[in-house]
Design a protein around this motif. Sequence first.
Motif, PDB file in Angstrom:
ATOM      1  N   UNK A  64      27.439  39.432  47.959  1.00 16.61           N
ATOM      2  CA  UNK A  64      28.458  38.984  47.085  1.00 16.61           C
ATOM      3  C   UNK A  64      29.823  39.763  46.951  1.00 16.61           C
ATOM      4  N   UNK A  65      29.575  40.881  46.915  1.00 19.56           N
ATOM      5  CA  UNK A  65      31.051  41.790  46.624  1.00 19.56           C
ATOM      6  C   UNK A  65      31.876  41.657  47.980  1.00 19.56           C
ATOM      7  N   UNK A  68      33.983  37.215  49.088  1.00 18.93           N
ATOM      8  CA  UNK A  68      34.935  36.271  48.195  1.00 18.93           C
ATOM      9  C   UNK A  68      36.118  35.842  49.400  1.00 18.93           C
ATOM     10  N   UNK A 130      45.103  40.119  49.400  1.00 14.95           N
ATOM     11  CA  UNK A 130      43.768  40.650  49.519  1.00 14.95           C
ATOM     12  C   UNK A 130      43.469  41.947  50.597  1.00 14.95           C
ATOM     13  N   UNK A 131      43.138  43.133  50.449  1.00  9.26           N
ATOM     14  CA  UNK A 131      42.928  44.032  51.542  1.00  9.26           C
ATOM     15  C   UNK A 131      41.626  43.644  52.139  1.00  9.26           C
ATOM     16  N   UNK A 132      40.900  42.414  51.685  1.00 14.23           N
ATOM     17  CA  UNK A 132      39.851  42.027  52.416  1.00 14.23           C
ATOM     18  C   UNK A 132      40.065  40.907  53.393  1.00 14.23           C
TER      19      UNK A 132
ATOM     20  N   UNK B  16      35.286  40.839  41.132  1.00 15.39           N
ATOM     21  CA  UNK B  16      35.023  41.386  42.345  1.00 15.39           C
ATOM     22  C   UNK B  16      33.631  41.257  42.741  1.00 15.39           C
ATOM     23  N   UNK B  17      32.872  40.615  41.864  1.00 13.10           N
ATOM     24  CA  UNK B  17      31.272  40.640  41.855  1.00 13.10           C
ATOM     25  C   UNK B  17      30.597  41.783  42.181  1.00 13.10           C
ATOM     26  N   UNK B  18      30.928  42.849  41.348  1.00 17.08           N
ATOM     27  CA  UNK B  18      30.197  44.145  41.217  1.00 17.08           C
ATOM     28  C   UNK B  18      29.382  43.985  39.807  1.00 17.08           C
ATOM     29  N   UNK B  35      29.557  51.930  43.694  1.00 12.07           N
ATOM     30  CA  UNK B  35      29.454  51.609  44.847  1.00 12.07           C
ATOM     31  C   UNK B  35      30.745  50.923  45.550  1.00 12.07           C
ATOM     32  N   UNK B  37      33.482  50.375  48.037  1.00 11.21           N
ATOM     33  CA  UNK B  37      33.954  50.942  49.212  1.00 11.21           C
ATOM     34  C   UNK B  37      35.242  50.797  49.621  1.00 11.21           C
ATOM     35  N   UNK B  40      37.328  47.711  48.566  1.00 12.76           N
ATOM     36  CA  UNK B  40      37.352  47.489  47.201  1.00 12.76           C
ATOM     37  C   UNK B  40      38.038  48.608  46.649  1.00 12.76           C
ATOM     38  N   UNK B  43      41.527  47.218  46.581  1.00 10.19           N
ATOM     39  CA  UNK B  43      41.736  46.079  45.928  1.00 10.19           C
ATOM     40  C   UNK B  43      41.966  46.564  44.301  1.00 10.19           C
TER      41      UNK B  43
END
Lengths: 411, 86
Positions: A64-65, A68, A130-132, B16-18, B35, B37, B40, B43
């Motif tokens: 999940x993390x 997104x 987003x960095x993602x 962020x779903x943590x 946790x 990374x 994240x 972000x």
Amino acid sequence: MTTRAAVTGIGLVTPVGTAVGEVFDAVCAGRSGLSAPPEDHVLRGVVDVAAFAPPIAADTVIPAKEARFVDRSIVMALRAAEDALADAGLEVGRDVDPYRVAVVVSGVGGLDTLADQAVRRSRQGRLGVSPFLLPGVLPNMAAARTAIKFGIRGYTSSVGTACAAGGQSIGEALRILRAGEADVVVCGCSEAPLFPTLVDAFGNALALAKGWPDPTTASRPFDRRRNGLVLGEAAGVLVLERPGFARARGASVHADVLGWGATTDAYHPTTPRPDGSSAAAGMEIALRDAGLTAADVDYLNAHGTATKAGDAAEAKAITSVFGAAMPPVSSTKGVTGHMLGASGVVEAAIGIAALRHGLLPPTHNLDDPDPSIDLNHIRDKALAAPARTVMSNSFGFGGHNVSVILGHADA
Amino acid sequence: MTAEIRDFLLESLTEMKYPTDEIDEDTVLGPAGADLESLALAELALRVEDRYGVRFEADEADAFAGLTVGEFCAVVAQRITASAAT
């Protein structure tokens, strides 16, 4: 030397189902995957008809993390890869050295997510991005994330030949196995084009079918009244193995990939070469590569997207290659829509099912065949015929022509 | 100030779903704890920049991995104060 590849796993996410049997039943029975956009879909009011695959929650294939900003094309690819490896009964590391497994999974990448981030960038500036974003949209990420998810550490790549990319990924996999560079290749393609910007790009280029009150009649390959393609979304992944490797581990083989051919039109970025000569050359190369002649082909699954120019050029190519020895021909896009690069993999899976069942799917909506197209059409209903060899065509913007030949597993 | 930053951090992690159930002042943000990374952490830095109008460099965001929640809130509060002073 390996001349063929064994297909031991198939994974599909399509507008007409996710199990091979379900997809094959749909194309044989004319159970259409075409519909008006659902009430809550972003395409509502943008386009009359499209071919929607089932929703997949990203966090069912990615933690999940990380999920997104991962584009739907990558999510669908991972589900198809998961299903294909499960179908093959293959666990990387347990059944095969991770460095002896390759991945060739293609597609145009996550354009929807990129477009969404571009809008956020223009509204919010730098902080809106987003960095993602990159690991969620790059066209290699379906392949890379497949490798990450399953611990695959051999060769990986993705092919960028638009709607020919799925077929070409299968061809590339065969080449890798023949070269002895891997024992197993996970190959396929995933496309998620159903968002307004891309739909409008096709629509404004006058490529989309329009004016059909019943959406299930909009995709009409080879029909006199055809007026464009219907966009669809899909993913298809195959597990290919060296036949000796598959045999040694006792794998069940669905079919063999016997050969392939690829050529380029060198004509126009989007319009196919009208005489179909490069496409014909690709089919002939595929036949030679498989050690076959035109008379050996029992069924041809055409690219047949239902555009005026595309269908006419492909028909000329098929006629010039096969002449009097023309096998039964159909395009299954009347039911599935055009799933861009993923079409080549989904249609290879349909070809494999045709080999296994001795049943050849018809071209749906081919009510009034275009008189200028001289093909041995399968119409109205599936044709029962024992088939040993199937050719599947895929052509892409840019003038990419790919033909893949599949053979019965017992041949 | 640090209490507000802490609330903002937990809110961000949830978005962020943590999972945040077991996070306290002494939880490290990186792999040893929450946790997060590298992307994240980037972000999280971006969210702090957006919320408080401060700026972090890439290596600063990476260094968040070694901070506890308490230390992180103190660093951000300090940065906000420094930023307001200039």
